[in-house]
Design a protein around this motif. Sequence first.
Motif, PDB file in Angstrom:
ATOM      1  N   LEU A   1      72.235  47.407 -12.941  1.00  0.00           N
ATOM      2  CA  LEU A   1      72.020  46.166 -13.689  1.00  0.00           C
ATOM      3  C   LEU A   1      72.374  44.952 -12.830  1.00  0.00           C
ATOM      4  N   ASP A   2      73.502  45.014 -12.141  1.00  0.00           N
ATOM      5  CA  ASP A   2      73.927  43.898 -11.284  1.00  0.00           C
ATOM      6  C   ASP A   2      72.957  43.709 -10.112  1.00  0.00           C
TER       7      ASP A   2
ATOM      8  N   GLU B   1      67.885  41.148  -3.269  1.00  0.00           N
ATOM      9  CA  GLU B   1      68.449  42.423  -3.709  1.00  0.00           C
ATOM     10  C   GLU B   1      69.181  43.115  -2.566  1.00  0.00           C
ATOM     11  N   THR B   2      68.522  43.183  -1.413  1.00  0.00           N
ATOM     12  CA  THR B   2      69.134  43.839  -0.254  1.00  0.00           C
ATOM     13  C   THR B   2      70.386  43.098   0.191  1.00  0.00           C
ATOM     14  N   GLU B   3      70.326  41.772   0.130  1.00  0.00           N
ATOM     15  CA  GLU B   3      71.499  40.966   0.489  1.00  0.00           C
ATOM     16  C   GLU B   3      72.681  41.301  -0.420  1.00  0.00           C
ATOM     17  N   PHE B   4      72.397  41.436  -1.703  1.00  0.00           N
ATOM     18  CA  PHE B   4      73.454  41.798  -2.660  1.00  0.00           C
ATOM     19  C   PHE B   4      74.057  43.158  -2.309  1.00  0.00           C
ATOM     20  N   VAL B   5      73.198  44.138  -2.017  1.00  0.00           N
ATOM     21  CA  VAL B   5      73.657  45.502  -1.726  1.00  0.00           C
ATOM     22  C   VAL B   5      74.517  45.526  -0.456  1.00  0.00           C
ATOM     23  N   LEU B   6      74.049  44.863   0.614  1.00  0.00           N
ATOM     24  CA  LEU B   6      74.801  44.860   1.871  1.00  0.00           C
ATOM     25  C   LEU B   6      76.153  44.171   1.702  1.00  0.00           C
ATOM     26  N   ASN B   7      76.170  43.071   0.967  1.00  0.00           N
ATOM     27  CA  ASN B   7      77.437  42.372   0.724  1.00  0.00           C
ATOM     28  C   ASN B   7      78.386  43.217  -0.123  1.00  0.00           C
ATOM     29  N   TYR B   8      77.818  43.911  -1.110  1.00  0.00           N
ATOM     30  CA  TYR B   8      78.633  44.729  -2.018  1.00  0.00           C
ATOM     31  C   TYR B   8      79.380  45.816  -1.252  1.00  0.00           C
ATOM     32  N   PHE B   9      78.697  46.434  -0.288  1.00  0.00           N
ATOM     33  CA  PHE B   9      79.311  47.539   0.461  1.00  0.00           C
ATOM     34  C   PHE B   9      79.848  47.103   1.834  1.00  0.00           C
ATOM     35  N   GLY B  10      79.839  45.795   2.094  1.00  0.00           N
ATOM     36  CA  GLY B  10      80.441  45.288   3.326  1.00  0.00           C
ATOM     37  C   GLY B  10      79.752  45.735   4.591  1.00  0.00           C
TER      38      GLY B  10
END
Length: 540
Positions: A414-415, A46-55
Amino acid sequence: MKDVIYVFGHKNPDTDSIAAAIAYAELKKRLGFNAIAKRLGDINKETEFVLNYFGIPVPELLSTVKTQIADLNLDKAIPVSPDASLKTAWSLMKKNNVKTLAVVDENEKFLGLVTQSNITNEYMDTLENNIIRTPLKNILETLNAKLILGDESKFNTSGKIVVASLAPNSMEPFIDKGDIVIVGNRADAQKKAIELGANCLIVTGGFEVEEEVLDLAKKSNCVIISTPNDTFTTSRLINQSIPIKYVMTTENIVLFYTDDLVDEIKEKMLQTRYRSYPVLDENNKIYGFISRYHLISNKKKYVILVDHNEKAQSVHGIEDAEILEIIDHHRIADIQTGKPIYFRNEPVGSTSTIVANMYFENGIRPSKSIAGLLCAAIISDTVKFKSPTCTYIDKITAERLAEIAEIDIDTFALDMFKAGTSLQGKTPEEIFYQDFKEFKLGKFNIGVSQFNTMDLDSLQNIKQDILKFMDNLCKEKGYDLLLIMLTDIIKEGSEMLFVGEQKEIIEKAFNVKVEGNSFFLPGVISRKKQVVPPLSQAIE
């Protein structure tokens, strides 16, 4: 430069822990502090997704905050080439008021040490045996001399030094083939030395050399140099032209590395009696020199704790660090400080809510990426505002951050939950440690993990493997009780898997009759508010 302040959350970090550390470190930077965000473990999906999403890059791992050699103000290292002369090394020592130099190669890699005693011992040995091993360029440099005839390729001296102070017809017993002969401006003595096989003539006093002597020397492959020094000074200085590679220490050197802990090097230093010890970095380059007096200062690392205030959840060596601040939303636990600090603890659903409002209180607008990161953490920790820990402040703060970050909360949530609850490639250990915390409740050591899912049925096939892993961990680490909350985000409830000797604590805490190693708690989705407090009350 201002002292570094490390900002970090708890072990086995979740999204709130990482986001709060990154955002608060950024806030401290904007307020003028040298703050750096760190993490105490691997980030989850989850954290990986968030960090990647916001660069936003993943913070570097921090393994300990115990004082390391790199934290001390060491003595500066003076590097020197192995080909440098004794005179050069001695001059560097005097100029920099040091007694030891670090010998390094052309890539600055550490080769050894040269000390004052190395130099004086070699100097005295050379005076006794009259043998010298040195390149021509070192002699020219040491004697401030100029080359009159020949070059390095013709300098093939056997190393014996002779001062030609006798009459030419008396020189034969003293000069052998290949010798270095120090001579004045007497042409007859110069020619005689060449005839006897001298490989090098050092003409003192800065006098010119006659053509007849030069011709003879050329035929005999004899090198001629001229120095402005007198004969006595020349014979005294020439021994200082020896390269330090012949005298430096290369074996049995007691050395340390920048990441060595100060507590661990003390014993080695007590067992030896050296004045100072070389310190190398991770590339084996010289970093500095450490002495016993450096240990007196024993400077502590400065840290700020976010999303925890419990010793078992913090970094290794936290008791040796200087805690400056704690920003948290959990119960007050057992972290102790030596003096008053800034401690901000609020009963909200996420530490990121507190951090976000500290931006606003200071009149600072978070960047688009930081706002998105904080908003994601609030959504995660409150399970999109469904958790009983969620407050009105969490919700309005998340909405304000979402506006800055230009994201839709429902779509993003959701994502994010899909990415975080995916079981693809996950082992039982990874599932258990995705969000795990230890608690000291009374006399019991208890661990509680939580794994959020959008489909609890998808975990059925792996439950026994998770229980097996937990049972082994419980025995290995000596836990009295281990639990994992398999939280269904959609149905808003948690299936509890547990192992350990203290089954009755669970029955008292949740008022259930347990058969086997699992039970379901409808409406329970918060570890902080719905699991840990009942366990604590049952134990009390």
